[in-house]
Write a protein that holds these residues in place. Structure first.
Motif, PDB file in Angstrom:
ATOM      1  N   TYR A 187       0.794  -1.233   0.000  1.00 28.62           N
ATOM      2  CA  TYR A 187       0.000   0.000   0.000  1.00 28.62           C
ATOM      3  C   TYR A 187       0.831   1.291   0.000  1.00 28.62           C
ATOM      4  O   TYR A 187       0.270   2.375   0.030  1.00 28.62           O
ATOM      5  CB  TYR A 187      -0.950  -0.002   1.200  1.00 28.62           C
ATOM      6  CG  TYR A 187      -1.920  -1.157   1.161  1.00 28.62           C
ATOM      7  CD1 TYR A 187      -2.919  -1.207   0.188  1.00 28.62           C
ATOM      8  CD2 TYR A 187      -1.821  -2.205   2.066  1.00 28.62           C
ATOM      9  CE1 TYR A 187      -3.797  -2.282   0.129  1.00 28.62           C
ATOM     10  CE2 TYR A 187      -2.695  -3.284   2.019  1.00 28.62           C
ATOM     11  CZ  TYR A 187      -3.687  -3.318   1.045  1.00 28.62           C
ATOM     12  OH  TYR A 187      -4.552  -4.382   0.980  1.00 28.62           O
ATOM     13  N   THR A 227      -7.158   6.767  -1.601  1.00 30.01           N
ATOM     14  CA  THR A 227      -6.653   5.477  -2.050  1.00 30.01           C
ATOM     15  C   THR A 227      -5.122   5.509  -2.043  1.00 30.01           C
ATOM     16  O   THR A 227      -4.505   6.565  -1.891  1.00 30.01           O
ATOM     17  CB  THR A 227      -7.145   5.173  -3.463  1.00 30.01           C
ATOM     18  OG1 THR A 227      -6.613   6.162  -4.361  1.00 30.01           O
ATOM     19  CG2 THR A 227      -8.673   5.199  -3.533  1.00 30.01           C
ATOM     20  N   THR A 228      -4.523   4.343  -2.246  1.00 30.79           N
ATOM     21  CA  THR A 228      -3.060   4.286  -2.345  1.00 30.79           C
ATOM     22  C   THR A 228      -2.547   5.244  -3.408  1.00 30.79           C
ATOM     23  O   THR A 228      -1.573   5.976  -3.187  1.00 30.79           O
ATOM     24  CB  THR A 228      -2.620   2.844  -2.664  1.00 30.79           C
ATOM     25  OG1 THR A 228      -2.926   2.002  -1.542  1.00 30.79           O
ATOM     26  CG2 THR A 228      -1.128   2.774  -2.939  1.00 30.79           C
ATOM     27  N   ASN A 266      -5.487   5.303   4.634  1.00 32.01           N
ATOM     28  CA  ASN A 266      -5.379   4.597   3.366  1.00 32.01           C
ATOM     29  C   ASN A 266      -6.633   3.734   3.181  1.00 32.01           C
ATOM     30  O   ASN A 266      -6.767   2.673   3.795  1.00 32.01           O
ATOM     31  CB  ASN A 266      -4.121   3.728   3.327  1.00 32.01           C
ATOM     32  CG  ASN A 266      -3.882   3.139   1.952  1.00 32.01           C
ATOM     33  OD1 ASN A 266      -4.759   2.525   1.367  1.00 32.01           O
ATOM     34  ND2 ASN A 266      -2.679   3.330   1.439  1.00 32.01           N
ATOM     35  N   SER A 268      -7.661   2.219   0.454  1.00 31.10           N
ATOM     36  CA  SER A 268      -7.445   0.993  -0.320  1.00 31.10           C
ATOM     37  C   SER A 268      -7.190  -0.177   0.624  1.00 31.10           C
ATOM     38  O   SER A 268      -7.726  -1.281   0.428  1.00 31.10           O
ATOM     39  CB  SER A 268      -6.257   1.160  -1.271  1.00 31.10           C
ATOM     40  OG  SER A 268      -6.507   2.128  -2.257  1.00 31.10           O
ATOM     41  N   LEU A 283     -16.567   2.919  -2.001  1.00 30.84           N
ATOM     42  CA  LEU A 283     -15.837   4.093  -1.553  1.00 30.84           C
ATOM     43  C   LEU A 283     -16.347   5.323  -2.283  1.00 30.84           C
ATOM     44  O   LEU A 283     -16.497   5.312  -3.509  1.00 30.84           O
ATOM     45  CB  LEU A 283     -14.338   3.924  -1.812  1.00 30.84           C
ATOM     46  CG  LEU A 283     -13.415   5.046  -1.335  1.00 30.84           C
ATOM     47  CD1 LEU A 283     -13.481   5.208   0.178  1.00 30.84           C
ATOM     48  CD2 LEU A 283     -11.980   4.784  -1.785  1.00 30.84           C
ATOM     49  N   ARG A 341     -13.353  11.003   2.615  1.00 30.45           N
ATOM     50  CA  ARG A 341     -13.784   9.753   2.002  1.00 30.45           C
ATOM     51  C   ARG A 341     -14.767   9.037   2.906  1.00 30.45           C
ATOM     52  O   ARG A 341     -14.692   9.142   4.133  1.00 30.45           O
ATOM     53  CB  ARG A 341     -12.592   8.849   1.702  1.00 30.45           C
ATOM     54  CG  ARG A 341     -11.593   9.427   0.708  1.00 30.45           C
ATOM     55  CD  ARG A 341     -12.218   9.665  -0.666  1.00 30.45           C
ATOM     56  NE  ARG A 341     -11.228  10.131  -1.641  1.00 30.45           N
ATOM     57  CZ  ARG A 341     -10.972  11.396  -1.902  1.00 30.45           C
ATOM     58  NH1 ARG A 341     -11.638  12.352  -1.216  1.00 30.45           N
ATOM     59  NH2 ARG A 341     -10.096  11.747  -2.804  1.00 30.45           N
TER      60      ARG A 341
END
Length: 348
Positions: A187, A227-228, A266, A268, A283, A341
């Motif tokens: 990640y 996200t990553t 993170n 992801s 997401l 998010r």
């Protein structure tokens, strides 16, 4: 003993500490930032979250739950803070439910006792009954879960531990632990030499424990991060930072126990962990999530009512409604709270 004294004693006795241990003691240990002091999520505290900005945050989540779940009997909020989210949510849910608030802060638990029965205000997930059928919500919780620090070194990683100096604390590089390296490889993304990745193993552990509580229902996890791929440009300096008094605070090593320590989440990694447990995940950006659940229509309706009051000459009522509308719009601002998010995790 102060947090600084506790940490110095521990490091002197045991050697340099992994950063996640330092962060855990600084935030949640005896005298730590969330274990002592005033209510943090308040205008007079250190930060404001979406529920304190507008009750429409909780009301909109209530609508999402009602539309997403055929039936639900329990709502749990983890990191419930002032209770502003849970209060607005329970007011808007169209049928009676049992509710639990999980909160590490003694001052926040005291505040929450005015909203819920004492037995329903607990310090950890272990105090929530299992086989839950309903919803579990966490707003700006995961960013405060302790992290390890991996630093890119050649084709691999080293890890930052915390050591003592004559006057304070400093980072020292040590060989990376296997679990930390594996998470950073998965990640961290392709990042240049010296880049810092906040390894969020505690977040995965917390998510697994939360999933285990739910027989059938949905989790709604809201936080800043990405996200990553979205986080990669931030790796040069890392995202570790502090807050105090509604402003960015000092270096995390300078005043442990006196500041909020936080990182970008993170998502992801969280989504993968939940999917590997058999959950269905989605997401969103916060502005899209709230808009899909009707908040933009609410804002339009508030604006129309505001104009009607202006035509009537009811200036005071108009100003009250304008304030409500502006606060609701703040939740949708694309470069502010709207850029948070929202991860939904459906179980069962």
């Amino acid at each position: 003993m102060t947090v600084t004294e506790t940490l110095r004693t521990r490091i002197t006795a045991d050697g340099p500490l992994p950063f996640e241990v330092f962060m855990d003691i600084a935030l949640y240990g005896d005298g730590g930032f969330f274990a002592s002091g005033p209510l943090r999520s308040a205008a007079t505290g250190d930060f404001l979250t979406s529920p304190e900005v507008s009750p429409w945050f909780g009301k909109t989540i209530a609508r999402f739950l009602t539309e997403s779940l055929d039936e639900f009997s329990t709502i749990v909020e983890v990191g419930a803070g002032s209770g502003s989210l849970l209060s607005a949510l329970l007011e808007a849910v169209p049928h009676p439910v049992s509710a639990y608030a999980v909160e590490a802060s003694p001052m926040a638990r005291q505040s929450l006792s005015a909203l819920l029965p004492p037995d329903n205000v607990v310090e950890s997930l272990g105090g929530v009954p299992g086989d839950l059928r309903g919803a579990l919500i966490a707003n700006e919780l995961i960013d405060n879960l302790p992290v390890s620090l991996a630093v890119r070194s050649g084709s691999g990683w080293v890890e930052h531990y915390v050591d003592v100096t004559d006057s304070g604390f400093e980072f020292v590089a040590v060989p990376v632990r296997t679990a930390v390296a594996n998470w950073a490889d998965t990640y961290g993304g392709e990042v240049p030499e010296g880049s810092i990745v906040e390894v969020q193993l505690a977040a995965a552990g917390w998510l697994g424990a939360a999933i285990d509580l739910i027989e059938k229902g949905i989790m709604v996890l809201i936080d800043y991060g990405g996200t990553t791929e979205e986080l990669q440009p931030r790796r040069q300096l890392g995202t570790l930072r502090t807050y105090r008094g509604h402003h960015l605070g000092p270096d995390p090593l300078l005043e442990p126990g006196e500041t909020d320590i936080t990182v970008d989440v993170n998502f992801s990694a969280l989504a993968d962990h939940a999917a590997n447990r058999g959950a269905t995940v989605a997401l969103y950006r916060q502005d899209d999530f709230l808009a899909d659940s009707g908040l933009r229509k609410v804002v339009r309706d508030l604006k129309l009512r505001e104009l009607e009051l202006a035509r009537r000459g009811d200036t005071m009522a108009q100003l009250v409604l304008r304030s409500e509308r502006i606060d609701a719009e703040t939740l949708l601002h694309p470069r502010g709270l709207g850029d948070f998010r929202v991860l939904t995790v459906e179980i069962g």
